[in-house]
Design an enzyme around this catalytic site. Structure first.
Site, short mmCIF file in Angstrom:
data_model
loop_
_atom_site.label_atom_id
_atom_site.label_comp_id
_atom_site.label_asym_id
_atom_site.label_seq_id
_atom_site.Cartn_x
_atom_site.Cartn_y
_atom_site.Cartn_z
N ASP A 29 0.85 -1.19 0.00
CA ASP A 29 0.00 0.00 0.00
C ASP A 29 0.89 1.25 0.00
OD1 ASP A 29 -3.21 0.54 1.06
OD2 ASP A 29 -1.77 2.21 1.16
N ASN A 85 -12.72 -2.84 2.86
CA ASN A 85 -13.59 -1.68 2.95
C ASN A 85 -14.58 -1.79 1.80
OD1 ASN A 85 -12.13 -0.65 5.15
ND2 ASN A 85 -10.67 0.36 3.78
N GLN A 92 -14.13 2.67 1.38
CA GLN A 92 -13.55 2.24 0.11
C GLN A 92 -13.28 3.46 -0.77
OE1 GLN A 92 -15.90 -0.57 -2.19
NE2 GLN A 92 -14.19 -0.97 -3.60
N SER A 93 -12.06 3.56 -1.27
CA SER A 93 -11.71 4.69 -2.13
C SER A 93 -11.29 4.25 -3.53
CB SER A 93 -10.58 5.52 -1.49
OG SER A 93 -9.42 4.73 -1.31
N VAL A 94 -10.90 2.99 -3.68
CA VAL A 94 -10.57 2.45 -5.01
C VAL A 94 -11.60 1.35 -5.30
CG1 VAL A 94 -8.84 1.30 -6.45
CG2 VAL A 94 -8.11 2.97 -4.72
N HIS A 98 -10.32 -5.26 -3.17
CA HIS A 98 -8.99 -5.54 -2.64
C HIS A 98 -9.08 -5.90 -1.17
CE1 HIS A 98 -9.86 -1.23 -2.44
NE2 HIS A 98 -9.16 -1.18 -1.32
N HIS A 100 -7.00 -5.74 2.28
CA HIS A 100 -5.84 -5.18 2.96
C HIS A 100 -5.28 -6.29 3.86
CE1 HIS A 100 -6.69 -0.76 2.29
NE2 HIS A 100 -7.90 -1.25 2.08
#
Ligand code: DGP
Length: 112
Positions: A29, A85, A92-94, A98, A100
């Site tokens: 990350d 997320n 969640q931003s992308v 995914h 983590h």
């Protein structure tokens, strides 16, 4: 339009890759929240878990089986946390699914 993570998978954007196989890519990350903080990303651009379907069952199982191997490879043994997320309201931003993988420090519970 391709997501950021599709561009990383296609090597259009550089990343510190720690694992790759035919179905997924894992890379560190850019804004680590722990000494080990890796994003495990399916090559199939699923938006998030809410967007996954029965067709993705094997792929999702694969991610869960690969995650501990990556954690061990990076030296945190079996002491790691997996986090997804799901949705903007959960951070969640992308919008490419995914996991983590976080390790290398103590983690509080409940999470913040
Ligand atoms: P989330 O908030 O759950 O959608 O997590 C997205 C993560 O992606 C966040 O922890 C930061 C990381 N990230 C964003 N842009 C980049 C990038 O260009 N490279 C890498 N390696 N990570 C990124």
């Amino acid at each position: 339009m391709a997501t950021l993570f599709e561009k990383i998978i296609a090597r259009e954007i550089p990343a510190d890759i720690v694992h790759e196989d035919e179905r997924c890519l894992a890379f560190r990350d850019i804004n680590p929240q722990a000494p080990v903080h890796v994003l495990l990303v399916p090559k199939k651009p699923i938006v998030n878990l809410s967007d996954a379907s029965q067709d993705d069952r094997d792929l999702l199982g694969h991610l869960l089986l690969v995650a501990p191997r990556i954690a061990a490879q990076l030296g945190v043994g079996d002491a790691f946390r997996l986090n997804v997320n799901n949705g903007a309201g959960a951070g969640q931003s992308v919008f490419h699914l995914h996991l983590h993988i976080l390790g290398g420090r103590p983690f509080a519970w409940p999470p913040g």
